[in-house]
Design a protein around this motif. Structure first.
Motif, mmCIF file in Angstrom:
data_model
loop_
_atom_site.group_PDB
_atom_site.id
_atom_site.type_symbol
_atom_site.label_atom_id
_atom_site.label_comp_id
_atom_site.label_asym_id
_atom_site.label_seq_id
_atom_site.Cartn_x
_atom_site.Cartn_y
_atom_site.Cartn_z
ATOM 1 N N PHE A 130 52.212 48.288 55.919
ATOM 2 C CA PHE A 130 51.812 46.887 56.119
ATOM 3 C C PHE A 130 50.294 46.692 56.190
ATOM 4 O O PHE A 130 49.816 45.560 56.121
ATOM 5 N N THR A 131 49.547 47.798 56.382
ATOM 6 C CA THR A 131 48.099 47.657 56.619
ATOM 7 C C THR A 131 47.383 46.908 55.491
ATOM 8 O O THR A 131 46.660 45.938 55.754
ATOM 9 N N PRO A 132 47.591 47.302 54.206
ATOM 10 C CA PRO A 132 46.905 46.569 53.125
ATOM 11 C C PRO A 132 47.346 45.112 53.035
ATOM 12 O O PRO A 132 46.552 44.227 52.705
ATOM 13 N N TYR A 133 48.626 44.842 53.365
ATOM 14 C CA TYR A 133 49.100 43.453 53.370
ATOM 15 C C TYR A 133 48.320 42.645 54.407
ATOM 16 O O TYR A 133 47.896 41.511 54.146
ATOM 17 N N GLY A 134 48.135 43.220 55.576
ATOM 18 C CA GLY A 134 47.386 42.542 56.645
ATOM 19 C C GLY A 134 45.974 42.196 56.195
ATOM 20 O O GLY A 134 45.513 41.071 56.374
ATOM 21 N N ILE A 135 45.291 43.167 55.595
ATOM 22 C CA ILE A 135 43.922 42.928 55.101
ATOM 23 C C ILE A 135 43.973 41.879 53.990
ATOM 24 O O ILE A 135 43.145 40.979 53.923
ATOM 25 N N GLY A 136 44.975 41.984 53.140
ATOM 26 C CA GLY A 136 45.250 40.945 52.139
ATOM 27 C C GLY A 136 44.083 40.662 51.215
ATOM 28 O O GLY A 136 43.789 39.496 50.930
ATOM 29 N N ARG A 137 43.434 41.719 50.728
ATOM 30 C CA ARG A 137 42.285 41.510 49.827
ATOM 31 C C ARG A 137 42.757 40.934 48.486
ATOM 32 O O ARG A 137 43.738 41.391 47.903
ATOM 33 N N ILE A 138 42.076 39.893 48.029
ATOM 34 C CA ILE A 138 42.390 39.265 46.740
ATOM 35 C C ILE A 138 41.071 39.080 45.982
ATOM 36 O O ILE A 138 40.096 38.550 46.538
ATOM 37 N N GLU A 139 41.034 39.532 44.741
ATOM 38 C CA GLU A 139 39.832 39.381 43.924
ATOM 39 C C GLU A 139 39.680 37.912 43.509
ATOM 40 O O GLU A 139 40.669 37.248 43.184
ATOM 41 N N SER A 140 38.460 37.430 43.503
ATOM 42 C CA SER A 140 38.179 36.081 42.988
ATOM 43 C C SER A 140 38.022 36.167 41.479
ATOM 44 O O SER A 140 37.730 37.234 40.940
ATOM 45 N N THR A 141 38.182 35.014 40.808
ATOM 46 C CA THR A 141 37.908 35.005 39.378
ATOM 47 C C THR A 141 36.405 35.263 39.194
ATOM 48 O O THR A 141 35.593 34.876 40.033
ATOM 49 N N SER A 142 36.056 35.956 38.125
ATOM 50 C CA SER A 142 34.670 36.373 37.958
ATOM 51 C C SER A 142 33.761 35.173 37.632
ATOM 52 O O SER A 142 34.060 34.388 36.727
ATOM 53 N N VAL A 143 32.660 35.022 38.391
ATOM 54 C CA VAL A 143 31.768 33.861 38.206
ATOM 55 C C VAL A 143 30.290 34.299 38.179
ATOM 56 O O VAL A 143 29.422 33.592 38.692
ATOM 57 N N GLU A 144 30.037 35.449 37.580
ATOM 58 C CA GLU A 144 28.663 35.985 37.607
ATOM 59 C C GLU A 144 27.672 35.093 36.852
ATOM 60 O O GLU A 144 26.537 34.907 37.293
ATOM 61 N N LYS A 145 28.108 34.552 35.716
ATOM 62 C CA LYS A 145 27.178 33.709 34.931
ATOM 63 C C LYS A 145 26.896 32.411 35.692
ATOM 64 O O LYS A 145 25.769 31.928 35.708
ATOM 65 N N LEU A 146 27.939 31.873 36.317
ATOM 66 C CA LEU A 146 27.757 30.667 37.130
ATOM 67 C C LEU A 146 26.770 30.946 38.266
ATOM 68 O O LEU A 146 25.876 30.126 38.535
ATOM 69 N N ALA A 147 26.927 32.097 38.929
ATOM 70 C CA ALA A 147 26.032 32.442 40.050
ATOM 71 C C ALA A 147 24.576 32.485 39.574
ATOM 72 O O ALA A 147 23.686 31.943 40.244
ATOM 73 N N ALA A 148 24.357 33.087 38.404
ATOM 74 C CA ALA A 148 22.986 33.157 37.873
ATOM 75 C C ALA A 148 22.495 31.745 37.545
ATOM 76 O O ALA A 148 21.344 31.394 37.843
ATOM 77 N N HIS A 149 23.382 30.927 36.978
ATOM 78 C CA HIS A 149 23.010 29.565 36.557
ATOM 79 C C HIS A 149 22.571 28.701 37.737
ATOM 80 O O HIS A 149 21.622 27.920 37.630
ATOM 81 N N ILE A 150 23.278 28.817 38.880
ATOM 82 C CA ILE A 150 22.936 27.948 40.028
ATOM 83 C C ILE A 150 22.122 28.701 41.087
ATOM 84 O O ILE A 150 21.906 28.194 42.183
ATOM 85 N N ASP A 151 21.726 29.926 40.763
ATOM 86 C CA ASP A 151 20.922 30.742 41.672
ATOM 87 C C ASP A 151 21.644 30.984 43.006
ATOM 88 O O ASP A 151 21.071 30.819 44.089
ATOM 89 N N ALA A 152 22.928 31.348 42.900
ATOM 90 C CA ALA A 152 23.724 31.662 44.098
ATOM 91 C C ALA A 152 23.846 33.177 44.240
ATOM 92 O O ALA A 152 23.674 33.915 43.266
ATOM 93 N N LYS A 153 24.141 33.616 45.452
ATOM 94 C CA LYS A 153 24.402 35.040 45.685
ATOM 95 C C LYS A 153 25.894 35.297 45.510
ATOM 96 O O LYS A 153 26.700 34.360 45.540
ATOM 97 N N LEU A 154 26.267 36.555 45.353
ATOM 98 C CA LEU A 154 27.679 36.920 45.179
ATOM 99 C C LEU A 154 28.089 37.848 46.313
ATOM 100 O O LEU A 154 27.281 38.683 46.754
ATOM 101 N N GLY A 155 29.324 37.731 46.794
ATOM 102 C CA GLY A 155 29.768 38.663 47.830
ATOM 103 C C GLY A 155 31.188 38.382 48.287
ATOM 104 O O GLY A 155 31.793 37.377 47.921
ATOM 105 N N VAL A 156 31.688 39.319 49.114
ATOM 106 C CA VAL A 156 33.045 39.192 49.661
ATOM 107 C C VAL A 156 33.022 38.232 50.848
ATOM 108 O O VAL A 156 32.108 38.278 51.669
#
Ligand code: ADE
Length: 249
Positions: A130-156
Motif C-alpha cells: 500500500f505504500t506507493p498507493y499512499g504516496i500516490g505519485r502522478i506525473e503531470s503532462t509535460s509543459v516545459e515549453k510553456l514554462a520557458a514561454h511564461i518564465d515559470a519554474k518546474l517542480g514536484v
C-alpha cells in the motif's frame, strides 16, 4: 488533437475571482448538482471553451470558509470532468492556486511553478503493497515549453490536508523531491486520471515552507499579491495552450 476545451480547477474564491472577472466568465448554476457547494464559471476565450471550477464554501460545518483540501477538490474535479464527458470532453485540466515553496529548491515568494508531478506527504501506510498507493505519485503532462514561454519554474508539488507540517510530513516532502506544497494537487490529478484527462498545476508561492515565518502568517500576508500574479499568469497559460497539441506544451 488540438486543445479547445479546458477546465481550470481553483480551490479558493479569492484565488479564482480576479481571473474569472478578467476573462468575463459567467456563473453556470446548472453545471454542478444543486446539492453540492461547487461553482462553475464558463465562457470562451479566443478559440477555447473555458470552465473554471471552485470548491465553494463550507456548509457542512457551517463555517462558511472555502472548501480547501483534497476531498472537495477531488469531488469537484471528478464531477466536472464527468459532466463534460457526455457533451464535449475536456482536453486539459489545469489546477491553479497558491502554494508553499521550498527555498532549498529555489522557490521565492511570488514565483510561478508548473508541476512536473504530484504526490501526497500525509498518506503514510506501512504495509509494503500500500505504500506507493499512499504516496500516490502522478506525473503531470509535460509543459516545459510553456514554462520557458511564461518564465515559470518546474517542480514536484506535494499535497497534504494541513497548511502547516510536522516532522514526518517533512521527511515525506523531501522524499517526494517537492519544490512546492499545497492542499489539492494530488487529489485533482487523481480525479483527472480517472477520466484520462491530461493535467498539470500552475502554482504561485505565498509562503516559504522551509523558512522562518509560520506558513499561515506568510500565506495571509501574500494571498492578495499571489491572486494578482495568478490573474496575470493564467491568461498567458490559456493563450499558449489553446489550439496547441499536447506534445507542443
Ligand atoms: N497554500 C499556500 N501555502 C501553502 C502551504 N504552505 N501548504 C499548503 N498549502 C498552501
Amino acid at each position: 488533437m488540438t486543445i479547445t476545451n479546458v477546465v481550470v480547477a481553483i480551490a479558493m474564491e479569492a484565488e479564482a475571482s480576479p481571473f474569472v472577472n478578467h476573462l468575463n466568465l459567467q456563473p453556470d448554476l446548472s453545471f454542478f448538482p444543486s446539492e453540492t457547494p461547487f461553482r462553475a464559471f464558463r465562457g470562451k476565450h479566443n478559440n477555447c471553451h473555458l470552465t473554471v471550477i471552485t470548491n465553494g464554501k463550507d456548509e457542512v460545518h457551517g463555517t462558511g470558509v472555502d472548501n480547501v483540501g483534497t476531498v472537495p477538490a477531488a469531488t469537484a474535479t471528478f464531477l466536472a470532468l464527468q459532466k463534460l464527458k457526455s457533451d464535449e470532453p475536456a482536453d486539459l485540466l489545469i489546477n491553479a492556486g497558491t502554494c508553499g515553496g521550498f527555498q532549498r529548491k529555489g522557490a521565492a515568494i511570488g514565483d510561478v511553478f508548473l508541476t512536473t508531478a504530484v504526490a501526497n506527504h500525509d498518506r503514510r501506510i506501512a504495509i509494503p503493497s500500500f505504500t506507493p498507493y499512499g504516496i500516490g505519485r502522478i506525473e503531470s503532462t509535460s509543459v516545459e515549453k510553456l514554462a520557458a514561454h511564461i518564465d515559470a519554474k518546474l517542480g514536484v508539488c506535494t499535497t497534504g490536508n494541513s497548511l502547516d507540517f510536522h516532522e514526518l510530513d517533512s521527511h515525506h516532502m523531501l522524499e517526494n523531491d517537492a519544490s512546492v506544497k499545497d492542499m489539492e494537487a494530488a487529489a485533482i490529478a487523481w480525479a483527472s486520471e480517472i477520466w484520462s484527462t491530461p493535467h498539470f498545476g500552475v502554482k504561485v508561492v505565498t509562503d516559504i515552507v522551509d523558512g522562518e515565518k509560520p506558513s499561515h502568517e506568510e500565506f495571509m500576508e501574500n494571498l492578495g499579491t499571489a491572486a494578482e500574479k495568478l490573474q496575470s499568469t493564467l491568461p498567458k497559460v490559456i493563450d499558449y495552450v489553446c489550439d496547441k497539441k499536447h506534445d507542443e506544451l
